[in-house]
Write an enzyme that holds these catalytic residues in place. Structure first.
Site, short mmCIF file in Angstrom:
data_model
loop_
_atom_site.label_atom_id
_atom_site.label_comp_id
_atom_site.label_asym_id
_atom_site.label_seq_id
_atom_site.Cartn_x
_atom_site.Cartn_y
_atom_site.Cartn_z
N GLY A 169 0.76 -1.18 0.07
CA GLY A 169 -0.01 -0.06 -0.17
C GLY A 169 0.98 1.30 -0.04
N SER B 291 1.27 3.47 -2.62
CA SER B 291 0.75 4.66 -3.53
C SER B 291 0.32 5.82 -3.08
CB SER B 291 -0.24 3.64 -4.40
OG SER B 291 -1.23 3.33 -3.81
N ARG B 292 0.01 5.62 -1.73
CA ARG B 292 -0.70 6.80 -0.97
C ARG B 292 -0.51 7.11 0.41
NH1 ARG B 292 -6.10 6.67 -0.97
NH2 ARG B 292 -6.30 4.47 -1.62
N LYS C 101 -6.98 -4.58 14.25
CA LYS C 101 -5.72 -3.75 14.49
C LYS C 101 -5.21 -4.39 15.94
CE LYS C 101 -5.01 -1.21 10.98
NZ LYS C 101 -3.81 -1.45 9.82
N SER D 176 -2.75 0.46 14.66
CA SER D 176 -3.54 1.48 14.88
C SER D 176 -3.76 1.91 16.32
CB SER D 176 -5.00 1.75 14.18
OG SER D 176 -5.71 2.73 14.40
N ASP E 5 -2.96 -7.33 -4.93
CA ASP E 5 -3.94 -7.17 -3.72
C ASP E 5 -3.26 -8.14 -2.45
OD1 ASP E 5 -6.12 -7.63 -2.20
OD2 ASP E 5 -7.49 -7.74 -3.89
N TYR F 150 -12.51 -2.63 12.41
CA TYR F 150 -11.52 -2.07 12.33
C TYR F 150 -10.55 -2.26 13.72
CZ TYR F 150 -7.69 1.33 11.01
OH TYR F 150 -6.47 1.98 10.79
P1 NDP Z 1 -4.60 5.51 2.63
O1 NDP Z 1 -6.20 4.87 2.35
O2 NDP Z 1 -4.49 6.78 2.47
O3 NDP Z 1 -4.10 4.49 1.68
C1 NDP Z 1 -4.14 3.08 1.38
C2 NDP Z 1 -2.99 2.35 0.68
O4 NDP Z 1 -3.23 0.75 0.76
C3 NDP Z 1 -3.22 2.71 -0.78
O5 NDP Z 1 -1.95 2.63 -1.41
C4 NDP Z 1 -4.01 1.72 -1.37
O6 NDP Z 1 -3.79 1.14 -2.75
C5 NDP Z 1 -3.60 0.53 -0.42
N1 NDP Z 1 -4.48 -0.88 -0.36
C6 NDP Z 1 -5.78 -0.94 0.03
N2 NDP Z 1 -6.02 -2.11 -0.03
C7 NDP Z 1 -5.35 -2.76 -0.37
C8 NDP Z 1 -5.29 -4.01 -1.06
N3 NDP Z 1 -6.11 -5.05 -0.75
N4 NDP Z 1 -4.04 -4.34 -1.61
C9 NDP Z 1 -3.03 -3.71 -1.85
N5 NDP Z 1 -2.94 -2.50 -1.40
C10 NDP Z 1 -4.20 -1.69 -0.71
O7 NDP Z 1 -4.46 4.86 4.11
P2 NDP Z 1 -3.63 5.21 5.08
O8 NDP Z 1 -2.27 6.00 4.46
O9 NDP Z 1 -4.33 6.43 5.86
O10 NDP Z 1 -3.31 3.97 6.07
C11 NDP Z 1 -2.24 3.18 5.86
C12 NDP Z 1 -2.33 2.35 7.14
O11 NDP Z 1 -2.19 2.94 8.30
C13 NDP Z 1 -3.44 1.50 7.13
O12 NDP Z 1 -3.13 0.22 7.63
C14 NDP Z 1 -4.20 2.03 8.07
O13 NDP Z 1 -5.19 1.19 8.85
C15 NDP Z 1 -3.11 2.73 9.15
N6 NDP Z 1 -3.71 3.77 10.03
C16 NDP Z 1 -4.03 4.81 9.45
C17 NDP Z 1 -4.26 6.07 10.12
C18 NDP Z 1 -4.88 7.38 9.61
O14 NDP Z 1 -5.31 8.03 10.66
N7 NDP Z 1 -4.78 7.61 8.51
C19 NDP Z 1 -4.47 5.81 11.54
C20 NDP Z 1 -3.91 4.41 12.22
C21 NDP Z 1 -3.49 3.64 11.21
P3 NDP Z 1 -4.62 2.26 -3.86
O15 NDP Z 1 -3.77 3.71 -3.98
O16 NDP Z 1 -4.33 1.64 -5.03
O17 NDP Z 1 -6.10 2.20 -3.41
#
Ligand code: NDP
Length: 253
Positions: free
Chosen positions: A20, A22-23, A165, A148, A69, A161
């Site tokens: 994950g 990409s973002r 976690k 988390s 995935d 969720y």
């Molecule tokens: P985003 O939604 O901003 O980014 C999610 C990333 O995961 C993207 O790169 C997406 O790819 C990828 N992704 C989602 N599902 C899959 C899959 N099935 N297979 C491969 N890649 C996948 O999330 P965050 O950056 O906010 O979160 C990252 C991590 O941090 C997560 O585990 C989240 O639970 C955890 N977290 C986040 C918090 C927050 O406040 N943001 C707080 C606590 C924990 P694509 O771009 O192709 O969609």
């Protein structure tokens, strides 16, 4: 110029895989590790444009994107094998990919549970199972799982969720015990509320209700999570395993 007073983090020339990437937080981790001289492969699920941007906006860094995935165990295995074929080792695995499907319990659909559990738990399981044999044969490796604050701090609408976690925290400790003898260190980083697309809706709805409960009175930045992952990946963290490191501005307290 490296600072002569700073210990060498020992990351240059090593290879990392970040799920994950990409973002959001994953992208910041990719950039932090690649910026330290690592060759970084990251996965994403669908957003090709965002994935390409990570590469285009970091010229000169060794970054490769793979559409995988994390829920697909065979694809996870093939991804790790292809990476090891290409670069020789997997030294650091960061399990970052995750999703939320928040809702009050009576409103949660079966799919809201399965999507969250399959991505947040089975995804971590799939990539660890694929990477650990390569790390064991090298007698070295680092695994960092992104957990988390929700694992420990109850939040409305987050039963699915939070459970996913919490499972990651338990998984991290069990795996740390299992592979410690082979010099593989396994830790988790537990972010608080970080400014990414995932938390956008929650932040929009909350106004200043959340920040007023955070000791540091602000949301976190993806780079602040990437710094913790960088530390746990580095030689500076050589005696740390089985830990859940909170990076939440004091939100959990
Ligand atoms: P985003 O939604 O901003 O980014 C999610 C990333 O995961 C993207 O790169 C997406 O790819 C990828 N992704 C989602 N599902 C899959 C899959 N099935 N297979 C491969 N890649 C996948 O999330 P965050 O950056 O906010 O979160 C990252 C991590 O941090 C997560 O585990 C989240 O639970 C955890 N977290 C986040 C918090 C927050 O406040 N943001 C707080 C606590 C924990 P694509 O771009 O192709 O969609």
């Amino acid at each position: 110029m490296p600072d002569p007073g700073m210990p060498d983090p020992g990351l240059a020339g090593k290879n990392a895989l970040v799920t994950g990437g990409s973002r959001g937080i994953g992208r910041a981790i990719v950039e932090r590790l690649a910026g330290s001289g690592m060759d970084v492969t990251f996965t994403y699920i669908s957003n090709e444009e965002a994935a390409q941007k990570v590469i285009d906006e970091n010229p000169g860094l060794k970054i490769t994107a793979e559409k995988v995935d994390v829920r697909d165990s065979a694809a996870a295995m093939a991804c790790i094998e292809a990476m090891v074929d290409r670069v020789g080792t997997i030294d650091v695995l960061v399990n970052n990919a995750g999703v939320i499907r928040d809702n009050l319990l009576p409103m949660l659909e079966d799919d809201d549970l399965s999507a969250v559990f399959e991505t947040n738990i089975e995804g971590v399981f799939n990539f660890c199972r694929a990477a650990v044999p390569f790390m064991m044969s090298k007698r070295s490796g680092r695994i960092i799982n992104i957990s988390s604050v929700s694992a420990e701090k109850g939040g409305r609408g987050q039963t699915n969720y939070a459970a996913s976690k919490g499972a990651i925290n338990s998984f991290t400790k069990a795996l740390a015990v299992e592979v410690g003898r082979r010099k593989i260190l396994v830790n988790a980083v537990a972010p608080g509320v970080i400014e990414t697309e995932m938390s956008q809706e929650v932040r929009d709805l909350a106004g200043d209700e959340i920040t007023s409960n955070i000791v540091l009175k602000r949301y976190g930045q993806p780079s602040e999570i990437a710094n913790a992952v960088w530390f746990l990946s580095s030689d500076l963290a050589s005696y740390i395993t089985g830990q859940i490191l909170s990076v939440d501005g004091g939100f959990k307290m």
